[in-house]
Design a protein around this motif. Structure first.
Motif, PDB file in Angstrom:
ATOM      1  N   PHE A  21       8.874  -4.830   4.097  1.00 49.51           N
ATOM      2  CA  PHE A  21       8.223  -3.955   3.028  1.00 49.51           C
ATOM      3  C   PHE A  21       6.745  -3.246   3.849  1.00 49.51           C
ATOM      4  O   PHE A  21       6.624  -2.061   3.587  1.00 49.51           O
ATOM      5  N   LYS A  22       6.150  -4.113   4.540  1.00 45.83           N
ATOM      6  CA  LYS A  22       5.188  -3.473   5.212  1.00 45.83           C
ATOM      7  C   LYS A  22       5.433  -2.379   6.255  1.00 45.83           C
ATOM      8  O   LYS A  22       4.691  -1.270   6.345  1.00 45.83           O
ATOM      9  N   MET A  23       6.564  -2.857   6.914  1.00 47.92           N
ATOM     10  CA  MET A  23       7.261  -1.490   7.719  1.00 47.92           C
ATOM     11  C   MET A  23       7.660  -0.393   7.066  1.00 47.92           C
ATOM     12  O   MET A  23       7.301   0.981   7.576  1.00 47.92           O
ATOM     13  N   CYS A  24       8.187  -0.503   5.957  1.00 41.69           N
ATOM     14  CA  CYS A  24       8.778   0.514   5.117  1.00 41.69           C
ATOM     15  C   CYS A  24       7.868   1.439   4.324  1.00 41.69           C
ATOM     16  O   CYS A  24       7.983   2.680   4.095  1.00 41.69           O
ATOM     17  N   ARG A  25       6.556   0.827   4.007  1.00 40.57           N
ATOM     18  CA  ARG A  25       5.764   1.352   2.955  1.00 40.57           C
ATOM     19  C   ARG A  25       5.175   2.814   3.339  1.00 40.57           C
ATOM     20  O   ARG A  25       5.218   3.627   2.473  1.00 40.57           O
TER      21      ARG A  25
END
Length: 131
Positions: free
Chosen positions: A50-54
């Motif tokens: 999620f952190k990478m996609c945000r």
């Protein structure tokens, strides 16, 4: 990353109806929203992803490189994919097909995919170039 109790709905942008129409997906206009509940789920299950996609979520909605619909989601939703070529990042944003009563479309899931997955989806005609 904000603490889970500080989350707010993320309004990612307007649904790219022209790109979806090109892929044979007929939907009305509206904003795409990543709800607090969906964010909490993403953080609790896949925090690193999620952190990478945000940073790419709004790009997937506003400037998707690919759009489509898997056969198992034909009547449920569609996919907006953003491929960041220079960073070798491919982010898939799955959106619920039916808008909410306020006219917004809800993100069901968002996650990174690899090049092989994208190419397989293109080969099988589940997704196509958005432009």
């Amino acid at each position: 990353m904000a603490k889970r109790d500080k989350l707010k709905p993320l309004v990612l942008g307007k649904l790219p109806i022209d790109a979806l129409k090109k892929a044979g997906i007929a939907v009305g206009g509206g904003d795409v929203v990543f709800s607090i509940a969906a964010q909490k789920h993403a953080i609790s299950r896949h925090a690193h992803e999620f952190k990478m996609c945000r940073p790419y979520l709004a790009l997937a909605v506003n400037s998707p490189t690919h759009v489509g619909q898997g056969p198992e989601h034909k009547n449920l939703g569609f996919e907006l994919i953003y491929e960041q070529v220079d960073g070798d990042i491919i982010v898939l944003v799955a959106v619920h097909l039916e808008p909410r009563s306020d006219g917004t479309y809800i993100v069901k899931s968002a996650y990174p995919i690899n090049r092989n997955t994208l190419e397989r989806r293109i080969r099988k005609k589940f997704v196509m170039l958005a432009k």
